[in-house]
Design an enzyme around this catalytic site. Structure first.
Site, PDB file in Angstrom:
ATOM      1  N   GLY A  65       7.327   1.423   5.301  1.00 23.10           N
ATOM      2  CA  GLY A  65       5.805   0.905   5.591  1.00 23.10           C
ATOM      3  C   GLY A  65       5.067   1.799   4.634  1.00 23.10           C
ATOM      4  O   GLY A  65       5.434   2.883   4.314  1.00 23.10           O
ATOM      5  N   GLN A  86      -2.578   5.604   2.039  1.00 22.05           N
ATOM      6  CA  GLN A  86      -1.689   6.378   1.379  1.00 22.05           C
ATOM      7  C   GLN A  86      -1.582   6.267  -0.214  1.00 22.05           C
ATOM      8  O   GLN A  86      -0.824   7.124  -0.675  1.00 22.05           O
ATOM      9  CB  GLN A  86      -0.545   5.948   2.068  1.00 22.05           C
ATOM     10  CG  GLN A  86      -0.241   6.461   3.508  1.00 22.05           C
ATOM     11  CD  GLN A  86       1.087   6.198   4.390  1.00 22.05           C
ATOM     12  OE1 GLN A  86       1.479   4.894   4.631  1.00 22.05           O
ATOM     13  NE2 GLN A  86       1.902   7.108   4.252  1.00 22.05           N
ATOM     14  N   CYS A 118       6.850  10.087   7.303  1.00 24.67           N
ATOM     15  CA  CYS A 118       5.446   9.504   6.680  1.00 24.67           C
ATOM     16  C   CYS A 118       5.816   9.910   5.503  1.00 24.67           C
ATOM     17  O   CYS A 118       5.998  11.092   4.951  1.00 24.67           O
ATOM     18  CB  CYS A 118       4.437  10.239   7.604  1.00 24.67           C
ATOM     19  SG  CYS A 118       2.843   9.437   6.842  1.00 24.67           S
ATOM     20  N   LEU A 119       5.480   8.809   4.293  1.00 23.65           N
ATOM     21  CA  LEU A 119       5.526   9.043   3.140  1.00 23.65           C
ATOM     22  C   LEU A 119       4.274  10.207   2.562  1.00 23.65           C
ATOM     23  O   LEU A 119       4.278  10.541   1.364  1.00 23.65           O
ATOM     24  CB  LEU A 119       5.375   7.732   2.282  1.00 23.65           C
ATOM     25  CG  LEU A 119       6.376   6.710   2.345  1.00 23.65           C
ATOM     26  CD1 LEU A 119       6.058   5.401   1.716  1.00 23.65           C
ATOM     27  CD2 LEU A 119       7.736   7.288   1.877  1.00 23.65           C
ATOM     28  N   HIS A 141       2.564   3.035  13.556  1.00 26.20           N
ATOM     29  CA  HIS A 141       2.361   4.163  12.694  1.00 26.20           C
ATOM     30  C   HIS A 141       1.405   3.530  11.408  1.00 26.20           C
ATOM     31  O   HIS A 141       0.438   4.179  11.117  1.00 26.20           O
ATOM     32  CB  HIS A 141       3.905   4.359  11.996  1.00 26.20           C
ATOM     33  CG  HIS A 141       3.769   5.361  10.995  1.00 26.20           C
ATOM     34  ND1 HIS A 141       4.203   6.887  11.148  1.00 26.20           N
ATOM     35  CD2 HIS A 141       3.228   5.482   9.458  1.00 26.20           C
ATOM     36  CE1 HIS A 141       4.114   7.489   9.961  1.00 26.20           C
ATOM     37  NE2 HIS A 141       3.394   6.681   9.014  1.00 26.20           N
ATOM     38  N   GLU A 142       1.851   2.555  10.820  1.00 27.99           N
ATOM     39  CA  GLU A 142       0.965   1.884   9.700  1.00 27.99           C
ATOM     40  C   GLU A 142      -0.502   1.497  10.390  1.00 27.99           C
ATOM     41  O   GLU A 142      -1.834   1.604   9.623  1.00 27.99           O
ATOM     42  CB  GLU A 142       1.542   0.687   8.866  1.00 27.99           C
ATOM     43  CG  GLU A 142       2.806   0.810   8.630  1.00 27.99           C
ATOM     44  CD  GLU A 142       2.905   2.366   7.563  1.00 27.99           C
ATOM     45  OE1 GLU A 142       2.015   2.566   6.816  1.00 27.99           O
ATOM     46  OE2 GLU A 142       4.133   2.710   7.546  1.00 27.99           O
ATOM     47  N   HIS A 183      -2.530   4.660  10.415  1.00 29.27           N
ATOM     48  CA  HIS A 183      -3.234   5.081   9.239  1.00 29.27           C
ATOM     49  C   HIS A 183      -4.394   4.687   8.921  1.00 29.27           C
ATOM     50  O   HIS A 183      -5.131   5.225   8.384  1.00 29.27           O
ATOM     51  CB  HIS A 183      -2.038   4.865   8.150  1.00 29.27           C
ATOM     52  CG  HIS A 183      -1.058   5.730   7.628  1.00 29.27           C
ATOM     53  ND1 HIS A 183      -1.291   7.118   7.492  1.00 29.27           N
ATOM     54  CD2 HIS A 183       0.379   5.578   7.846  1.00 29.27           C
ATOM     55  CE1 HIS A 183      -0.258   7.697   7.341  1.00 29.27           C
ATOM     56  NE2 HIS A 183       0.677   6.758   7.360  1.00 29.27           N
TER      57      HIS A 183
END
Length: 184
Positions: free
Chosen positions: A56, A61, A104-105, A146-147, A150
């Site tokens: 995701g 991000q 997380c990226l 999670h997304e 963000h």
């Protein structure tokens, strides 16, 4: 035989925004223009997510403070969920609260056990402006939450406290990608 293009195949990989960048802690703005720029952003997001081997990615991000996220994420039964949401709203969470590893990226190479609900429903729009409703359970529910976080200006580290948070912040301080003071 596949119909249509592969998400991200026309996109370009953009640099990831890392923990400490203010865009990750600012609430993203609503998308008002459902045009070519949004299409390009979504394609770039898919390309970036795949290049980083994520499941995701939210627009902030990659440094764009708009309410958009993409996903290509399995659920607990290993069913693939592929899509995107523009201007998403988390309309329901429930079921059991499950603690599980989360990464997380924007915190590459790190993960920590984080609590999430086992069921989530998100409503929003497609890139064309059509209404969408996405329901997830298990790992996919975790991904949706999670997304969405963000876009609200929250990273999973913000959900941690005590030893888990301290352990993660020590790891952030030692991470090769981290520069400057450790976020609080």
């Amino acid at each position: 035989m596949r119909h249509g293009s592969i998400p991200g195949s026309s996109g370009r990989v953009r640099p990831l925004t890392l923990l400490g960048d203010p865009v990750l802690h600012a609430r993203a703005k609503e998308v008002s223009d459902f045009g070519v720029a949004l299409d390009r952003l979504i394609e770039d997001m898919y390309a970036t997510m795949y290049a980083a081997r994520g499941v995701g990615l939210a627009a902030n991000q990659i440094g764009t403070g708009l309410r958009v996220f993409v996903y290509d994420c399995p659920d607990d039964e290993d069913r693939r969920h592929l899509g995107h949401l523009v201007n998403p709203r988390l309309v329901d969470v429930g079921g059991d609260t499950v603690r599980g590893p989360e990464g997380c990226l924007s915190l590459p190479g790190l993960e920590e056990s984080t609590e999430r609900f086992d069921h989530a429903v998100v409503e929003g729009f497609s890139r064309e402006g059509a209404q969408l409703r996405v329901e997830g359970t298990g790992f996919f529910a975790r991904c949706l939450q999670h997304e969405y976080d963000h876009l609200e200006g929250t990273v999973y580290a913000d959900r941690l406290s005590g030893r888990r948070r301290s352990r993660l912040m020590r790891a952030v301080a030692k991470a090769p990608w981290h520069s400057g003071p450790t976020p609080v």
